[in-house]
Scaffold this motif. Structure first.
Motif, short mmCIF file in Angstrom:
data_model
loop_
_atom_site.label_atom_id
_atom_site.label_comp_id
_atom_site.label_asym_id
_atom_site.label_seq_id
_atom_site.Cartn_x
_atom_site.Cartn_y
_atom_site.Cartn_z
N VAL A 14 -8.99 7.81 32.77
CA VAL A 14 -10.09 7.52 31.86
C VAL A 14 -9.73 7.90 30.44
O VAL A 14 -9.31 9.02 30.17
CB VAL A 14 -11.38 8.27 32.28
CG1 VAL A 14 -12.49 8.02 31.27
CG2 VAL A 14 -11.82 7.86 33.67
N ASN A 59 -11.50 13.71 23.74
CA ASN A 59 -11.95 15.07 24.07
C ASN A 59 -10.76 15.89 24.53
O ASN A 59 -10.79 16.53 25.57
CB ASN A 59 -13.08 15.06 25.09
CG ASN A 59 -12.73 14.22 26.31
OD1 ASN A 59 -11.57 13.97 26.58
ND2 ASN A 59 -13.73 13.80 27.04
N ASP A 118 -8.01 19.01 24.45
CA ASP A 118 -8.26 20.45 24.43
C ASP A 118 -7.64 21.06 23.17
O ASP A 118 -6.42 21.14 23.06
CB ASP A 118 -7.65 21.07 25.68
CG ASP A 118 -8.14 22.48 25.93
OD1 ASP A 118 -8.37 23.20 24.93
OD2 ASP A 118 -8.30 22.85 27.09
N PRO A 119 -8.45 21.51 22.19
CA PRO A 119 -7.90 21.96 20.92
C PRO A 119 -7.15 23.29 21.02
O PRO A 119 -6.41 23.65 20.11
CB PRO A 119 -9.14 22.12 20.04
CG PRO A 119 -10.26 22.36 20.99
CD PRO A 119 -9.91 21.61 22.25
N GLU A 120 -7.35 24.02 22.13
CA GLU A 120 -6.69 25.32 22.24
C GLU A 120 -5.28 25.19 22.83
O GLU A 120 -4.55 26.16 22.88
CB GLU A 120 -7.52 26.27 23.10
CG GLU A 120 -8.82 26.68 22.44
CD GLU A 120 -9.61 27.62 23.32
OE1 GLU A 120 -9.21 28.79 23.42
OE2 GLU A 120 -10.62 27.20 23.91
N LEU A 121 -4.94 23.98 23.30
CA LEU A 121 -3.65 23.79 23.96
C LEU A 121 -2.73 22.94 23.10
O LEU A 121 -3.18 22.22 22.21
CB LEU A 121 -3.85 23.10 25.31
CG LEU A 121 -4.77 23.80 26.31
CD1 LEU A 121 -4.87 22.98 27.58
CD2 LEU A 121 -4.28 25.20 26.62
N THR A 122 -1.44 23.01 23.40
CA THR A 122 -0.48 22.15 22.71
C THR A 122 -0.57 20.74 23.31
O THR A 122 -1.22 20.52 24.32
CB THR A 122 0.96 22.65 22.89
OG1 THR A 122 1.29 22.55 24.27
CG2 THR A 122 1.11 24.08 22.42
N TYR A 182 -4.02 19.17 32.52
CA TYR A 182 -4.86 18.09 33.05
C TYR A 182 -4.34 17.64 34.42
O TYR A 182 -5.13 17.35 35.32
CB TYR A 182 -4.88 16.91 32.07
CG TYR A 182 -6.13 16.07 32.14
CD1 TYR A 182 -7.33 16.54 31.65
CD2 TYR A 182 -6.11 14.81 32.72
CE1 TYR A 182 -8.49 15.78 31.73
CE2 TYR A 182 -7.25 14.03 32.80
CZ TYR A 182 -8.44 14.52 32.29
OH TYR A 182 -9.59 13.76 32.37
N LYS A 222 -0.14 21.81 18.15
CA LYS A 222 -1.54 21.80 18.58
C LYS A 222 -2.09 20.40 18.34
O LYS A 222 -1.50 19.60 17.64
CB LYS A 222 -2.34 22.81 17.73
CG LYS A 222 -2.14 24.25 18.18
CD LYS A 222 -3.18 24.64 19.21
CE LYS A 222 -3.03 26.08 19.63
NZ LYS A 222 -3.99 26.97 19.05
N ARG A 258 -2.80 11.15 28.74
CA ARG A 258 -3.51 12.04 29.65
C ARG A 258 -4.17 11.23 30.77
O ARG A 258 -4.23 11.67 31.92
CB ARG A 258 -4.57 12.83 28.86
CG ARG A 258 -5.12 14.01 29.61
CD ARG A 258 -6.20 14.70 28.83
NE ARG A 258 -7.38 13.84 28.71
CZ ARG A 258 -8.52 14.23 28.16
NH1 ARG A 258 -8.64 15.46 27.67
NH2 ARG A 258 -9.55 13.42 28.09
#
Lengths: 312, 251, 269
Positions: A86, A92, A94-98, A106, A137, A153
């Motif tokens: 999808v 959306n 993940d802003p905390e991950l590279t 994922y 990031k 993803r």
């Protein structure tokens, strides 16, 4: 795991979605066979995203039948989602991950072993041309890069069906072409693609078959060329006039071409031979300030079916 | 005059959010007073230096409320003014000077400090915890404490771009000061190193002054010394904050 | 019959694995700033213990419990600080962080496109909060033992009690988060949390509260947690602790159920 008798991966009959009083999807029938690139074309609010969410098994249908990969989305959601990819309308990530961690974490949601997840992440980064940003990031990436990462993803579980909601909305032309090219490669690999768009050029480029949606209903269905032949003429003459309102001019053009559509800023004259129609316009003593003769597009199909333009 | 216009802006915003802040900046210290002053106080049999425990901690709680309100208003709102809502940039685009923007922000912080402290003082009076005609002076003292801690904090908030450091600031500065700077027990019972750290904190000087005002007793250290020490924090804080604002707004 | 039961049994490990994958994501997101916040979160109850337990305790001296046992004020306050820090640690992770991930980062919208279900997300987030809370509790119990506020054996027994308290508040926090509308609501929650902290038999025995508060406090989950941890660390476990455990287990179950349902409703629009 039997696929329904006619071989459709996605099978909907009388599918409806209501939010309180508002009906977003108003009884649609859809069948998508394996390997097809299928599009939902329509303006904002036509019910495309609601349909996509029901197919993604994250929104329960209010009425009608929906079978995906031969399964019931209400009871077998996780099993269906395991085989879907999808790509939502708004990224959306993940802003905390590279960039790379976005793919590997994922993959774990699909219970893909870590080693496989790492290998696949590297392959996919290569595929969407983000290998050199793997350690970065997400936030500093451009809109096009984020979109490509979201697509990567969506592919991490090697899905049989990929859902793309407005895959290139908000991207600049160059970034759009890069996304289209990657999606075309997927299509060649035999992945079933389902996409919504309000860009006719996107629908024409990518879709084998599409439905035109308006107000929650399907108003036409077919291959892009087929729809144009059925609902429009071969060519269109766009006329702009300096002072007169397009509606007033339309009255003076009776009998020229097949029909006219008056838009606020221009008049569209539908005819199989555009140059001939233009000559007739000039014979009637009208002097347009601007003239464009072009081939018909899905935009014209939509205008003819609904009386409105796709992008406003 | 420019500062007043900026202050007015902050007051307009406050009209929408004051209800929430009444709870946190007034009711919570009041509950703390009941829990510690009345609850724990019942077990402190002999009081402290002949003063009942409740009466002894009230001035400390007023000073630490001033600290918490000042720090709260000098952190997230200031960061937001640069980073999220970017209020300061729109203000500086009008014919206002950096001094006006900073002054207006400080004015609002101090007004919040004053209102919370005044309410607290009134409740303390109702509990009969004030023993001196000097008690109203507390309202001037909280302004001094507020400015002494708010200005360096404003400078800090104007230097960072992410709010994760603000939560940290509360944990390494506000909470230790509140707990060890003489609010709940005399700093004299701390081991020497910690005691000197407490002496360095602006809060201890404020607490000692407030306690002297509400109880009518002599402060533990020279009153002039306390005032001068806090004034140094105000002056250095102002210079730092002004430099930071100038760099962020004009460069 | 067998064919009906088997798929459900097979689904359990799958659900557990999916919950674990949510925890894995949080582990991958660990960065330096987060570590600093975590370590400073551990320090908070320790500071309270030294200030109130030791500092104010020096003014109080010994405290006579209803059972007649006389304990130092620090030994009385320490278990309450442990329970409170289990509460605040669990709430921080399951309210502030959870709300941000759900509402602003839209993290869960992405996860829901995978086989992971809302309840499994809730479970994974809670499990993560418990890892963090468990580490805090273990550290604090070590300090209590070193200060001779409890014995090593009792500290070992108090550890699961503190973890249970964390679970209860974590589940409660997650359920609350699904009702939050904006960050302003969190100010209100923080205030309520502080009020609980002040009046849950934390600083003085609940027996000394005025009558109305005395009965109200029975309902406070923090009071239950404080009573449970304190009775273990002071060696005064009795039948009342069954009520404490039952209450905390009940809060955990209810919180998780509400959170799972509300998340499904919010996210499966």
């Amino acid at each position: 795991m039997t696929v329904s008798s006619d071989g459709a991966l996605i099978h909907a009959r009388g599918l409806r979605k209501r939010f309180g009083e508002f009906t977003a999807v108003d009884g649609i029938d859809v069948d998508v066979p394996r390997g097809e690139a299928f599009g939902f074309l329509g303006p904002n609010g036509a019910g495309k995203s609601s349909t996509m969410r029901m197919i993604a098994c994250v929104s329960a249908p209010s009425a009608g039948t929906l079978r995906i990969l031969g399964m019931d989305p209400l009871r077998q959601g996780p099993a269906i989602r395991a085989r879907l990819g999808v790509c939502p309308q708004l990224d959306n990530l993940d802003p905390e991950l590279t960039v790379r961690e976005n793919l590997t974490t994922y993959a774990r949601y699909f219970r893909i072993p870590r080693r496989v997840a790492r290998e696949r992440a590297d392959e996919l980064l290569e595929f969407v041309q983000l290998t050199d940003r793997a350690g970065s990031k997400v936030e500093p990436l451009s809109g096009g890069m984020k979109r490509r990462l979201t697509i990567a993803r969506a592919l991490v579980n090697e899905p049989e069906i990929v859902l793309l909601d407005e895959p290139t909305t908000g991207l600049d032309p160059q970034a759009r072409h890069l996304v289209w090219e990657r999606l075309f490669r997927l299509k060649q690999q035999g992945v079933t693609l389902l996409l919504t768009t309000h860009y006719m050029d996107e629908a024409e480029q990518l879709c084998d078959r599409l439905v035109v949606m308006d107000g929650g209903r399907i108003v036409a269905e077919g291959a892009p060329r087929e729809l144009i032949t059925r609902y429009s003429t071969r060519e269109v003459v766009e006329l702009r006039f300096a002072a007169d309102a397009p509606e007033d001019i339309a009255g003076k053009l009776a009998g020229v071409g097949e029909r006219t559509e008056a838009l606020p800023d221009r008049l569209l004259l539908y005819a199989d031979d555009g140059d001939a129609a233009l000559a007739q316009v000039q014979q009637r003593g009208l002097e347009p300030a601007g003239v464009l003769v072009r081939r018909s597009t899905l935009e014209d199909v939509f205008l003819h079916l609904t009386g409105r333009t796709l992008v406003d | 005059m420019g500062s007043l216009a900026v202050l007015e802006y902050h007051l307009v915003g406050y009209r929408r959010t004051w209800r929430g802040s009444v709870f946190s900046s007034f009711l919570l210290p009041l509950l703390t007073m009941l829990s510690f002053g009345v609850g724990v106080g019942a077990y402190v049999d002999s009081g402290i230096g002949g003063v009942p425990y409740l009466d002894w901690i009230v001035p400390g709680l007023i000073a630490s409320t001033a600290l918490q309100v000042a720090m709260g208003e000098a952190t997230w709102p200031v960061l937001s003014g640069f980073q999220w809502v970017k209020t300061y940039f729109s203000q500086i685009a009008a014919p206002l000077r950096v001094v006006d923007v900073l002054g207006g922000q400080l004015g609002f912080v101090l007004l919040r400090v004053l209102v919370s402290s005044a309410a607290f003082l009134a409740v303390a009076a109702a509990f009969g915890a004030l023993h001196s005609a000097w008690a109203p002076v507390t309202l001037l003292l909280v302004l001094l404490i507020g400015a002494a801690v708010a200005l360096p904090t404003i400078a800090f908030s104007a230097s960072i771009t992410s709010d994760s450091y603000l939560a940290l600031l509360f944990r390494v500065a506000v909470i230790p000061m509140t707990l060890f700077a003489g609010v709940f027990f005399p700093v004299e019972s701390l081991p020497p190193v910690l005691r000197w750290l407490a002496y360095l904190s602006p809060l201890w000087h404020g607490v000692d002054l407030c306690r002297s005002a509400t109880l009518g007793v002599a402060p533990a250290w020279s009153a002039t010394g306390h005032l001068l020490y806090l004034a140094v924090w105000v002056a250095l804080g102002w210079l730092l904050a002004h430099a930071r604002f100038r760099r962020r707004l004009l460069d | 019959m067998v064919s009906l039961v088997l798929p459900r049994l097979a689904a359990l490990p799958a659900a557990a694995a999916r919950s674990l994958s949510v925890m894995e994501r949080n582990a991958a997101a660990l960065r330096s700033a987060y570590w600093l916040v975590m370590i400073s979160g551990f320090l908070e109850p320790v500071l309270y213990l030294f200030s109130i337990g030791v500092g104010v305790g020096a003014l109080i001296g010994g405290l006579t419990l209803p059972s007649g046992q006389v304990v130092s004020y620090a030994a009385f306050v320490a278990p309450a600080m442990l329970a409170s820090s289990a509460m605040s640690g669990a709430l921080a992770e399951t309210t502030f962080n959870f709300f941000g991930k759900m509402k602003y980062v839209k993290l869960y919208d992405g996860i829901l496109a995978t086989p992971v279900r809302p309840f499994e997300i809730a479970l994974g987030e809670l499990g993560w909060a418990m890892l963090r809370g468990g580490a805090y509790s273990a550290g604090f119990l070590a300090i209590m033992t070193a200060m001779e506020l409890t014995t090593a054996l009792r500290a070992l027994a108090a550890f699961p009690a503190a973890v249970l308290a964390g679970f209860a508040f974590g589940a409660l926090g997650m359920a609350l988060s699904t009702y939050m509308r904006s960050w302003q609501d969190f100010d209100l929650m923080a205030s309520a949390q502080f009020a609980l902290f002040l009046f849950s038999g934390t600083f003085v025995p609940a027996e000394s509260y005025p009558a109305l508060l005395r009965w109200l406090v029975e309902l406070s989950p923090l009071y239950r947690a404080v009573e449970l941890v304190r009775s273990i660390s002071l060696g005064e476990v009795g039948g009342a602790q069954l009520v404490d455990v039952g209450y905390l287990v009940g809060v955990t179950a209810l919180g998780l159920m509400v959170a799972g349902r509300r998340m499904a409703k919010l996210l499966y629009k």
